[in-house]
Design a protein around this motif. Structure first.
Motif, PDB file in Angstrom:
ATOM      1  N   GLU A  98       8.038   9.866 -20.115  1.00  0.00           N
ATOM      2  CA  GLU A  98       7.324  11.139 -20.176  1.00  0.00           C
ATOM      3  C   GLU A  98       5.979  10.982 -20.881  1.00  0.00           C
ATOM      4  O   GLU A  98       4.959  11.524 -20.436  1.00  0.00           O
ATOM      5  CB  GLU A  98       8.184  12.177 -20.904  1.00  0.00           C
ATOM      6  N   SER A 103       0.206  14.360 -19.099  1.00  0.00           N
ATOM      7  CA  SER A 103      -0.109  15.600 -18.389  1.00  0.00           C
ATOM      8  C   SER A 103      -0.359  15.365 -16.907  1.00  0.00           C
ATOM      9  O   SER A 103      -0.264  16.303 -16.104  1.00  0.00           O
ATOM     10  CB  SER A 103      -1.341  16.259 -19.021  1.00  0.00           C
ATOM     11  N   GLU A 104      -0.665  14.121 -16.516  1.00  0.00           N
ATOM     12  CA  GLU A 104      -0.906  13.833 -15.102  1.00  0.00           C
ATOM     13  C   GLU A 104       0.345  14.007 -14.257  1.00  0.00           C
ATOM     14  O   GLU A 104       0.259  14.108 -13.033  1.00  0.00           O
ATOM     15  CB  GLU A 104      -1.447  12.407 -14.929  1.00  0.00           C
ATOM     16  N   GLU A 106       2.247  16.575 -13.961  1.00  0.00           N
ATOM     17  CA  GLU A 106       2.195  17.862 -13.271  1.00  0.00           C
ATOM     18  C   GLU A 106       1.267  17.802 -12.067  1.00  0.00           C
ATOM     19  O   GLU A 106       1.541  18.408 -11.028  1.00  0.00           O
ATOM     20  CB  GLU A 106       1.739  18.949 -14.242  1.00  0.00           C
ATOM     21  N   GLN A 107       0.170  17.069 -12.189  1.00  0.00           N
ATOM     22  CA  GLN A 107      -0.758  16.937 -11.070  1.00  0.00           C
ATOM     23  C   GLN A 107      -0.115  16.171  -9.920  1.00  0.00           C
ATOM     24  O   GLN A 107      -0.308  16.510  -8.753  1.00  0.00           O
ATOM     25  CB  GLN A 107      -2.031  16.235 -11.538  1.00  0.00           C
ATOM     26  N   ALA A 109       3.144  15.995  -9.256  1.00  0.00           N
ATOM     27  CA  ALA A 109       4.174  16.846  -8.670  1.00  0.00           C
ATOM     28  C   ALA A 109       3.569  17.949  -7.803  1.00  0.00           C
ATOM     29  O   ALA A 109       4.193  18.396  -6.831  1.00  0.00           O
ATOM     30  CB  ALA A 109       5.036  17.458  -9.772  1.00  0.00           C
ATOM     31  N   ALA A 110       2.358  18.397  -8.127  1.00  0.00           N
ATOM     32  CA  ALA A 110       1.726  19.484  -7.379  1.00  0.00           C
ATOM     33  C   ALA A 110       0.999  19.003  -6.134  1.00  0.00           C
ATOM     34  O   ALA A 110       0.556  19.814  -5.315  1.00  0.00           O
ATOM     35  CB  ALA A 110       0.741  20.228  -8.288  1.00  0.00           C
ATOM     36  N   ARG A 117       1.760  12.232  -2.859  1.00  0.00           N
ATOM     37  CA  ARG A 117       2.255  12.195  -4.230  1.00  0.00           C
ATOM     38  C   ARG A 117       2.479  10.758  -4.687  1.00  0.00           C
ATOM     39  O   ARG A 117       2.191  10.409  -5.841  1.00  0.00           O
ATOM     40  CB  ARG A 117       3.563  12.989  -4.354  1.00  0.00           C
ATOM     41  N   LEU A 171       9.399  13.340  -9.720  1.00  0.00           N
ATOM     42  CA  LEU A 171       8.008  13.677  -9.393  1.00  0.00           C
ATOM     43  C   LEU A 171       7.782  13.727  -7.885  1.00  0.00           C
ATOM     44  O   LEU A 171       7.056  14.591  -7.382  1.00  0.00           O
ATOM     45  CB  LEU A 171       7.060  12.657 -10.016  1.00  0.00           C
ATOM     46  N   ARG A 202      13.817  19.161  -7.861  1.00  0.00           N
ATOM     47  CA  ARG A 202      13.470  18.298  -8.978  1.00  0.00           C
ATOM     48  C   ARG A 202      14.359  18.617 -10.164  1.00  0.00           C
ATOM     49  O   ARG A 202      14.665  19.754 -10.451  1.00  0.00           O
ATOM     50  CB  ARG A 202      11.993  18.465  -9.346  1.00  0.00           C
TER      51      ARG A 202
END
Length: 226
Positions: A98, A103-104, A106-107, A109-110, A117, A171, A202
Motif C-alpha cells: 500500500e 496515492s497513485e 486510486e488513479q 483503479a480509476a 489499468r 487494482l 475489488r
C-alpha cells in the motif's frame, strides 16, 4: 573514507602521488557524485589565498563498500515472524504494498479498461524502481517487472510477493496469476492479467501465485533454522 574530510595534498602524500594527479581523480569523483567538498574551518587570522578544500565520500561513494540492508530486513522479518506470527508478516507485507503504490493506486483503479489499468500500474511500478512494462500476451496482458529491489528478502518471505499479487488483482479488478518471480531465480516477475474474464468486485479477489516450495502449514518461525 577512513581519513576524510581530507585535503588533496594529504591524499597525495598518503598515496605518493602528485597533488595535480590526485585532484584530477577527485574532480572525477565529484563529477560522478561519489565525493563531496567543503571548506576547511579557519584557525587563527585569515591568510592569503583560498581556504583549503576538504574532500569526503558522499552516500553514493560509500555505497561502493556495500550495505547490509537486505540482511537487516531479513533479520527484522524473522524477528517479526517469531514474535508476531505469520499474520504479522502478512500484515507488514500488505502495508508495504500500500505504501509502495501510494496515492497513485486510486488513479490506476480509476483508469478505464483492464489493459489500460495494467499499463498505468506498470508506469507506477517503474517510477518505484521496478522497470515494469505491460505487453499483450494471447488473451491477456503480461505485467513484467524486470527488477525487484527486495528480491533477496522475498526469497525467504514470499508473503511480499503474495501481497503484491493480491494488490494487483484488486487494482485491476480481475483474478491474476503470478507466473514467475526474480526471488525464485527467474529473469523477471511476470503476472498474467486476463482480459476476457469478467470484472470482479475489488476487495473480494482470489489470486494465484507460483509455488513457493514451502509445504502448507510450515511456520515462518521454522524458516529461521532452515
Amino acid at each position: 573514507m577512513e581519513q576524510g574530510p581530507i585535503t588533496a595534498t594529504a591524499v597525495a602524500a598518503e598515496l605518493s602521488l602528485s597533488a595535480p594527479a590526485v585532484r584530477r581523480h577527485l574532480d572525477a569523483l565529484l563529477a560522478d557524485g561519489e565525493a563531496e567538498v567543503r571548506q576547511a574551518p579557519r584557525r587563527g587570522p585569515r591568510g592569503r589565498g583560498r581556504p583549503a578544500r576538504l574532500y569526503l565520500l558522499s552516500d553514493a561513494g560509500r555505497a561502493r563498500f556495500g550495505h547490509g540492508y537486505d540482511d537487516l530486513a531479513v533479520a527484522a522479518l524473522r524477528y517479526l515472524a517469531e514474535h508476531g506470527g505469520e499474520a504479522a508478516v502478512r500484515d507488514f507485507a500488505r502495508s508495504r504494498v500500500e505504501n509502495l503504490l501510494g496515492s497513485e493506486a486510486e488513479q490506476v483503479a480509476a483508469t478505464d479498461g483492464r489493459d489500460a489499468r495494467a499499463g498505468a500500474l506498470a508506469d507506477v511500478l517503474t517510477s518505484r524502481g521496478y522497470a515494469a512494462q505491460a505487453r499483450e500476451a494471447g488473451s491477456g496482458v503480461q505485467l513484467c517487472q524486470h527488477h525487484c529491489p527486495v528480491a533477496h528478502v522475498a526469497a525467504e518471505f514470499p508473503e511480499l510477493c503474495e501481497a503484491e499479487t493480491q494488490a494487483f488483482a484488486e487494482l485491476l479488478g480481475t483474478h491474476v496469476q503470478r507466473l514467475a518471480t526474480i526471488a525464485r531465480g527467474d529473469t523477471a516477475c511476470t503476472t498474467h492479467v486476463p482480459l476476457e474474464a469478467p470484472e470482479i468486485q475489488r476487495g473480494c479477489t482470489t489470486t494465484t501465485t507460483i509455488s513457493t516450495g514451502i509445504p502448507t502449514g510450515t511456520s515462518l518461525r521454522g524458516r529461521q533454522s532452515e
